[in-house]
Design a protein around this motif. Structure first.
Motif, PDB file in Angstrom:
ATOM      1  N   ARG A 305      33.365  43.800  36.264  1.00 31.85           N
ATOM      2  CA  ARG A 305      34.144  42.815  37.030  1.00 31.85           C
ATOM      3  C   ARG A 305      35.499  42.563  36.391  1.00 31.85           C
ATOM      4  NH1 ARG A 305      28.838  40.269  37.284  1.00 31.85           N
ATOM      5  NH2 ARG A 305      28.031  40.411  39.430  1.00 31.85           N
ATOM      6  N   ARG A 306      35.534  42.487  35.077  1.00 30.67           N
ATOM      7  CA  ARG A 306      36.801  42.238  34.385  1.00 30.67           C
ATOM      8  C   ARG A 306      37.765  43.405  34.582  1.00 30.67           C
ATOM      9  NH1 ARG A 306      38.794  43.418  29.293  1.00 30.67           N
ATOM     10  NH2 ARG A 306      36.808  44.330  28.619  1.00 30.67           N
ATOM     11  N   HIS A 309      38.927  43.670  38.272  1.00 24.05           N
ATOM     12  CA  HIS A 309      39.920  42.653  38.629  1.00 24.05           C
ATOM     13  C   HIS A 309      41.283  42.977  38.016  1.00 24.05           C
ATOM     14  CE1 HIS A 309      41.995  38.745  38.795  1.00 24.05           C
ATOM     15  NE2 HIS A 309      41.240  38.526  39.863  1.00 24.05           N
ATOM     16  N   THR A 314      41.084  41.894  42.480  1.00 21.94           N
ATOM     17  CA  THR A 314      40.024  41.353  43.317  1.00 21.94           C
ATOM     18  C   THR A 314      38.696  41.609  42.623  1.00 21.94           C
ATOM     19  OG1 THR A 314      39.090  41.295  45.559  1.00 21.94           O
ATOM     20  CG2 THR A 314      39.664  43.458  44.664  1.00 21.94           C
ATOM     21  N   THR A 315      37.631  41.018  43.126  1.00 19.12           N
ATOM     22  CA  THR A 315      36.318  41.220  42.529  1.00 19.12           C
ATOM     23  C   THR A 315      35.575  42.326  43.272  1.00 19.12           C
ATOM     24  OG1 THR A 315      35.218  39.639  43.993  1.00 19.12           O
ATOM     25  CG2 THR A 315      36.244  38.770  41.973  1.00 19.12           C
ATOM     26  N   TYR A 319      35.789  43.021  47.255  1.00 16.86           N
ATOM     27  CA  TYR A 319      36.203  44.344  47.711  1.00 16.86           C
ATOM     28  C   TYR A 319      35.185  44.914  48.686  1.00 16.86           C
ATOM     29  CZ  TYR A 319      37.651  49.257  47.552  1.00 16.86           C
ATOM     30  OH  TYR A 319      38.054  50.528  47.896  1.00 16.86           O
TER      31      TYR A 319
END
Length: 329
Positions: A305-306, A309, A314-315, A319
């Motif tokens: 996730r990091r 992004h 975006t996550t 997405y």
């Protein structure tokens, strides 16, 4: 794993290329390979056609003529208008009928794309005024001098403004076309086309690496074998030191080669591939983020996730929702 099929779109995106004698065949072939038919293995999302100002035989630089039956009125039905090169002597004016037709298509909402020297046609139509644009490095100075209101970037492989896009030399037209497919249809669909063409869905670096060949000294070793090795190991942690061992060079030499040939570091290249693979999984499957993270070598959902992004702002969940909503619409 639940794999969603890439079903045929009910309304095909119509791409029409404007040909002008003497037509360069390579940029046209690049566009045809991306937007044309790919057989039963890849469902059709595009309809590709050609037109010219004066229908009939169109002379090519390859020594043969092409019979083009459609005139410029074909642009009235195009979703994307593509100009695959402009092979005219310095100072030659773009025909007023072509300029008018391209402008009208743009006003109507069609996307206008110039491959290689095709940027000259877009510039003549005023579509690049005050905007960055790409063209072949050998003609960048000419484009800048002739159209000073255009911000010519001689380094990039392509520039996409959404409604208007331009690419560098002919092969960079493939990069741009695959990018546009990714924008239109998603990364997974673009990756399928790229795999069928036996090429990466995205090349790193800039066109300046191709501008001049050295006149002496050894030829730089290709990174292709290493990149192929890495692409098959995205699910495994691989350090720069391990890459260097596989390539049988020092880590410093490997980093220098990546910078020279691709314009980025080894770690950046590998992360970009992992992000691309993540996008494909999010688009094509219902796998949870934790599983995807392991499959693309990002170790955990938190790390994925990091990184995701940082790359796309975006996550993964957002997405996936946006992609599904867009396809449903």
């Amino acid at each position: 794993m639940t794999l969603r099929s890439l079903s045929k779109s009910p309304a095909l995106h119509r791409v029409v290329a404007v040909l002008q004698p003497p037509q360069s065949t390579f940029p046209l072939a690049c566009a045809t390979e991306v937007f044309g038919s790919h057989g039963p293995a890849i469902p059709a999302r595009y309809e590709f056609g050609i037109c010219t100002e004066h229908p009939g035989p169109v002379r090519t630089q390859a020594g043969y003529d092409m019979l083009v039956t459609a005139g410029l009125d074909a642009l009235e039905r195009a979703d994307t208008v593509l100009v695959p090169g402009w092979q005219q002597p310095v100072g030659t004016e773009v025909p007023s009928a072509v300029v008018t037709a391209v402008r009208a298509a743009h006003r109507r909402g069609a996307r206008i794309v110039g491959i290689c020297s095709g940027a000259f046609v877009l510039a003549a139509a005023g579509l690049l005024d005050g905007r960055r644009a790409a063209t072949h490095w050998a003609r960048a100075a000419e484009l800048s001098a002739r159209f000073p209101q255009v911000q010519v970037d001689p380094a990039v492989l392509y520039v996409d403004h959404g409604d208007v896009a331009t690419s560098a030399g002919s092969a960079a037209g493939v990069d741009l076309c695959l990018h546009l497919v990714s924008v239109d249809q998603g990364a997974a669909y673009a990756m399928r086309i790229a795999r069928q063409m036996v090429m990466p869905p995205h090349r790193e670096g800039c066109q300046l690496q191709y501008a001049e060949l050295p006149t002496s000294g050894p030829v730089t070793d290709s990174l292709a074998p290493l990149l192929e090795w890495l692409a098959g190991r995205l699910d495994q942690p691989v350090s720069v030191a391990e890459m260097a061992v596989h390539a049988q060079v020092s880590a410093r030499t490997l980093t220098r080669r990546f910078t020279e040939q691709l314009g980025i570091s080894p770690g950046r290249w590998l992360l970009d591939r992992r992000i691309a693979a993540t996008r494909a999984f999010l688009e094509e499957t219902d796998l949870p983020v934790e599983t995807i993270a392991r499959r693309v070598g990002l170790s955990s959902a938190v790390n994925l996730r990091r990184r995701f992004h940082e790359a796309l702002r975006t996550t993964p969940a957002a997405y996936r929702r946006a992609f599904r909503a867009e396809k449903a619409g």
